[in-house]
Motif scaffolding. Structure first.
Motif, PDB file in Angstrom:
ATOM      1  N   SER A 356     -51.630 115.571  38.684  1.00  0.00           N
ATOM      2  CA  SER A 356     -52.362 114.309  38.650  1.00  0.00           C
ATOM      3  C   SER A 356     -52.805 114.028  37.226  1.00  0.00           C
ATOM      4  O   SER A 356     -53.279 114.928  36.522  1.00  0.00           O
ATOM      5  CB  SER A 356     -53.589 114.373  39.571  1.00  0.00           C
ATOM      6  OG  SER A 356     -54.373 113.202  39.447  1.00  0.00           O
ATOM      7  N   ARG A 374     -49.776 110.396  40.277  1.00  0.00           N
ATOM      8  CA  ARG A 374     -49.780 111.650  41.010  1.00  0.00           C
ATOM      9  C   ARG A 374     -48.358 112.044  41.381  1.00  0.00           C
ATOM     10  O   ARG A 374     -47.547 111.175  41.730  1.00  0.00           O
ATOM     11  CB  ARG A 374     -50.616 111.542  42.282  1.00  0.00           C
ATOM     12  CG  ARG A 374     -52.090 111.274  42.047  1.00  0.00           C
ATOM     13  CD  ARG A 374     -52.853 111.269  43.369  1.00  0.00           C
ATOM     14  NE  ARG A 374     -54.284 111.052  43.184  1.00  0.00           N
ATOM     15  CZ  ARG A 374     -54.860 109.865  43.176  1.00  0.00           C
ATOM     16  NH1 ARG A 374     -54.114 108.772  43.343  1.00  0.00           N
ATOM     17  NH2 ARG A 374     -56.164 109.746  42.996  1.00  0.00           N
ATOM     18  N   THR A 394     -46.576 108.766  42.821  1.00  0.00           N
ATOM     19  CA  THR A 394     -47.257 107.526  43.173  1.00  0.00           C
ATOM     20  C   THR A 394     -48.071 107.044  41.967  1.00  0.00           C
ATOM     21  O   THR A 394     -48.484 107.841  41.127  1.00  0.00           O
ATOM     22  CB  THR A 394     -48.199 107.713  44.375  1.00  0.00           C
ATOM     23  OG1 THR A 394     -49.213 108.662  44.044  1.00  0.00           O
ATOM     24  CG2 THR A 394     -47.438 108.188  45.591  1.00  0.00           C
ATOM     25  N   ASP A 396     -51.388 104.460  41.026  1.00  0.00           N
ATOM     26  CA  ASP A 396     -52.514 103.635  41.450  1.00  0.00           C
ATOM     27  C   ASP A 396     -53.073 102.905  40.233  1.00  0.00           C
ATOM     28  O   ASP A 396     -53.205 103.490  39.157  1.00  0.00           O
ATOM     29  CB  ASP A 396     -53.628 104.482  42.060  1.00  0.00           C
ATOM     30  CG  ASP A 396     -53.169 105.249  43.295  1.00  0.00           C
ATOM     31  OD1 ASP A 396     -52.119 104.888  43.856  1.00  0.00           O
ATOM     32  OD2 ASP A 396     -53.862 106.203  43.683  1.00  0.00           O
ATOM     33  N   GLY A 398     -56.215 100.021  39.083  1.00  0.00           N
ATOM     34  CA  GLY A 398     -57.390  99.263  39.486  1.00  0.00           C
ATOM     35  C   GLY A 398     -58.015  98.531  38.331  1.00  0.00           C
ATOM     36  O   GLY A 398     -58.024  99.024  37.198  1.00  0.00           O
ATOM     37  N   ASP A 411     -57.906  96.985  43.678  1.00  0.00           N
ATOM     38  CA  ASP A 411     -57.228  98.273  43.574  1.00  0.00           C
ATOM     39  C   ASP A 411     -55.878  98.226  44.283  1.00  0.00           C
ATOM     40  O   ASP A 411     -55.800  97.799  45.442  1.00  0.00           O
ATOM     41  CB  ASP A 411     -58.066  99.391  44.201  1.00  0.00           C
ATOM     42  CG  ASP A 411     -59.340  99.654  43.420  1.00  0.00           C
ATOM     43  OD1 ASP A 411     -60.425  99.545  44.031  1.00  0.00           O
ATOM     44  OD2 ASP A 411     -59.251  99.938  42.226  1.00  0.00           O
ATOM     45  N   GLY A 412     -54.851  98.658  43.591  1.00  0.00           N
ATOM     46  CA  GLY A 412     -53.524  98.786  44.184  1.00  0.00           C
ATOM     47  C   GLY A 412     -53.157 100.248  44.313  1.00  0.00           C
ATOM     48  O   GLY A 412     -53.200 100.993  43.332  1.00  0.00           O
ATOM     49  N   ARG A 413     -52.822 100.683  45.523  1.00  0.00           N
ATOM     50  CA  ARG A 413     -52.467 102.068  45.783  1.00  0.00           C
ATOM     51  C   ARG A 413     -50.957 102.195  45.932  1.00  0.00           C
ATOM     52  O   ARG A 413     -50.317 101.382  46.602  1.00  0.00           O
ATOM     53  CB  ARG A 413     -53.139 102.562  47.073  1.00  0.00           C
ATOM     54  CG  ARG A 413     -54.644 102.328  47.130  1.00  0.00           C
ATOM     55  CD  ARG A 413     -55.378 103.137  46.097  1.00  0.00           C
ATOM     56  NE  ARG A 413     -56.834 103.002  46.233  1.00  0.00           N
ATOM     57  CZ  ARG A 413     -57.702 103.399  45.346  1.00  0.00           C
ATOM     58  NH1 ARG A 413     -57.302 103.964  44.218  1.00  0.00           N
ATOM     59  NH2 ARG A 413     -59.000 103.236  45.542  1.00  0.00           N
ATOM     60  N   ASN A 414     -50.400 103.196  45.304  1.00  0.00           N
ATOM     61  CA  ASN A 414     -48.983 103.507  45.444  1.00  0.00           C
ATOM     62  C   ASN A 414     -48.111 102.286  45.145  1.00  0.00           C
ATOM     63  O   ASN A 414     -47.326 101.830  45.972  1.00  0.00           O
ATOM     64  CB  ASN A 414     -48.709 104.022  46.862  1.00  0.00           C
ATOM     65  CG  ASN A 414     -47.311 104.588  47.002  1.00  0.00           C
ATOM     66  OD1 ASN A 414     -46.630 104.834  46.016  1.00  0.00           O
ATOM     67  ND2 ASN A 414     -46.884 104.777  48.221  1.00  0.00           N
ATOM     68  N   ARG A 422     -50.637  99.740  49.801  1.00  0.00           N
ATOM     69  CA  ARG A 422     -51.928  99.176  50.227  1.00  0.00           C
ATOM     70  C   ARG A 422     -52.568  98.489  49.023  1.00  0.00           C
ATOM     71  O   ARG A 422     -52.642  99.049  47.941  1.00  0.00           O
ATOM     72  CB  ARG A 422     -52.869 100.272  50.728  1.00  0.00           C
ATOM     73  CG  ARG A 422     -52.382 100.992  51.988  1.00  0.00           C
ATOM     74  CD  ARG A 422     -53.426 101.999  52.441  1.00  0.00           C
ATOM     75  NE  ARG A 422     -53.640 103.001  51.403  1.00  0.00           N
ATOM     76  CZ  ARG A 422     -54.699 103.811  51.379  1.00  0.00           C
ATOM     77  NH1 ARG A 422     -55.615 103.705  52.302  1.00  0.00           N
ATOM     78  NH2 ARG A 422     -54.823 104.701  50.419  1.00  0.00           N
ATOM     79  N   VAL A 423     -53.040  97.296  49.212  1.00  0.00           N
ATOM     80  CA  VAL A 423     -53.774  96.583  48.175  1.00  0.00           C
ATOM     81  C   VAL A 423     -55.137  96.227  48.739  1.00  0.00           C
ATOM     82  O   VAL A 423     -55.236  95.581  49.795  1.00  0.00           O
ATOM     83  CB  VAL A 423     -53.030  95.317  47.713  1.00  0.00           C
ATOM     84  CG1 VAL A 423     -53.860  94.576  46.686  1.00  0.00           C
ATOM     85  CG2 VAL A 423     -51.670  95.666  47.133  1.00  0.00           C
ATOM     86  N   ASN A 424     -56.201  96.671  48.090  1.00  0.00           N
ATOM     87  CA  ASN A 424     -57.555  96.475  48.593  1.00  0.00           C
ATOM     88  C   ASN A 424     -58.318  95.548  47.653  1.00  0.00           C
ATOM     89  O   ASN A 424     -58.286  95.721  46.454  1.00  0.00           O
ATOM     90  CB  ASN A 424     -58.303  97.805  48.708  1.00  0.00           C
ATOM     91  CG  ASN A 424     -57.563  98.811  49.561  1.00  0.00           C
ATOM     92  OD1 ASN A 424     -56.968  98.432  50.567  1.00  0.00           O
ATOM     93  ND2 ASN A 424     -57.589 100.071  49.170  1.00  0.00           N
TER      94      ASN A 424
END
Length: 429
Positions: A356, A374, A394, A396, A398, A411-414, A422-424
């Motif tokens: 990481s 990661r 992956t 991420d 933000g 925040d954008g994940r992966n 997933r986008v939060n």
């Protein structure tokens, strides 16, 4: 299929029936108490939790379009936990601090369910309509009392050496009833109970090699002997088939080095560990449905290193690497009716290499940002180590803004889509 994932089933395929859901409602009430008693200090905690689950879901059982190729379940689970702890911290004498106490956990669980078959398209393009079973004849009940008396001691013979020890006496009594809801309690069907008394404990040492302002170098070593009653299996197998799982026990050792230098701007940590488990609870599949089992004897060992750098303008960088080697030591499982010894095989879904790297900008007020990469190494998808899944990375990302008591983040994940994207978008107060 064989040693690889089937090409007929996309990675993102959803084979749940139409209207599938995992609904949970939880109520928790807690009370804490702390006050001096002479030169000592008395602390107490009481907590009550009630949780209700209502699950309707399904699983593909064969890579075939011949009906039925999937099995579903409808299940309700109600659990109640009551926890209490009281402990007394005695005043320090001759550089020794002592804490003595006791705790108690009362747990009750009740499950009702039904199993049904249906047919799902292999590509998961559409959800199959399946009626929710109104009659749920499969049921199980569990009642557990878990009591422990414990003592903790910390001795500082010098300002640079800290030695610690803990001892705990565990008493647990559990009773399970399983089978047809209407007749199991009358007939005693699937009844199982166990009462256990075990001792667990720990020993630890922390030695400061160097102390200067915010900088330091410390070495540590810890030994633990642990005991834990196994989680209750609410799986909907054959009536009376599951029984109570054996408690998990483990012995572990860990040691390492922690360094902080450059006036606290740089951190470094390295450690090595080994954990020997007996009766570790792992997931399995019984008649196409999820269940739990004891994995016999397993061993996890490895090493971890991590470094962090705190830069001006609220910037931070962090890099970590870990090597984990999880293997079966003595575990027999039946595959297609043939009993197989898994000793020496790697634990499934357990990567050996994890990396990481991250960069962060996080002022108390103003723009914030983060970038984290990661890497997860290869891991076997099965216990017999026939199907090896390749490693993947992956990313991420933000961005956001802080102002006083407000924070706005995106925040954008992966973002590389190595797994589900997933986008939060959130606002935190």
């Amino acid at each position: 299929q064989g040693q690889a994932l089937s090409a007929e089933v996309p990675l993102d395929a959803n084979h749940n029936p139409d209207g599938a859901s995992l609904d949970e409602n939880r109520v928790n009430v807690g009370l804490g108490y702390d006050r001096p008693v002479g030169a000592a200090r008395l602390g107490a905690v009481v907590s009550f939790t009630h949780t209700s689950h209502d699950n309707f879901r399904g699983f593909l059982t064969s890579v075939s379009v011949e009906p039925p190729n999937a099995v579903g379940l409808r299940q309700t689970i109600d659990t109640t936990d009551l926890y209490a702890d009281a402990h007394l911290a005695l005043p320090e004498r001759r550089h020794v601090r002592l804490v003595v106490g006791a705790d108690w956990l009362h747990g009750m669980g009740d499950s009702k369910g039904a199993v049904f078959s249906y047919t799902a398209p292999l590509d998961g393009a559409s959800a199959t309509s399946a009626a929710r079973p109104a009659d749920m004849p499969l049921g199980s009940e569990d009642r557990r009392e878990f009591f422990g008396g414990y003592g903790l001691a910390e001795w500082r013979p010098t300002t640079r050496v800290t030695l610690s020890a803990g001892l705990r006496l565990n008493l647990t009594a559990e009773k399970r009833e399983e089978g047809d809801e209407a007749g199991a309690r009358i007939a005693g069907m699937g009844r199982d109970s166990q009462t256990l008394t075990r001792v667990s404990g720990s020993l630890g040492a922390l030695v400061s090699l160097w102390e200067q302002g915010a900088n330091h170098a410390r070495v540590f070593a810890v030994y633990r002997n642990t005991f834990k009653p196994a989680i209750f299996d609410f799986g909907l197998g054959e009536a009376g088939e599951s029984g109570l799982l054996n408690p998990e026990t483990a012995q572990s050792v860990e040691g390492g080095l922690k360094v902080r230098t450059f006036e606290g701007r740089a951190d470094f940590e390295a450690s090595a560990f080994r954990m020997d488990f007996t009766n570790l609870v792992t997931a399995t599949v019984v008649n196409g449905l999820p269940a739990l089992l004891n994995a016999g004897e397993t061993r996890f060992q490895g090493a971890e290193v991590a470094a962090g750098l705190h830069l001006p303008h609220h910037m931070t960088g962090r890099l970590s690497y870990s090597f984990h080697d999880g293997r079966f030591v003595d575990s027999e499982r039946a595959f297609d009716g043939v009993v197989t010894q898994l000793a020496g095989k790697r634990s499934e879904m357990s990567p050996r290499h994890l990396v990481s790297a991250g960069a962060y900008v996080a002022p108390d007020d103003g723009p914030i940002a983060s970038l984290v990469v990661r890497y997860t190494g290869d891991r076997y998808m099965d216990k017999r180590n026939r199907a090896l899944a390749a490693g993947f990375a992956t990313v991420d990302l933000g961005v956001g803004y802080r102002s006083g008591h407000y924070e706005l983040r995106l925040d954008g994940r992966n973002l590389g889509d190595a797994r589900d994207v997933r986008v939060n978008l959130g606002v935190r107060f």
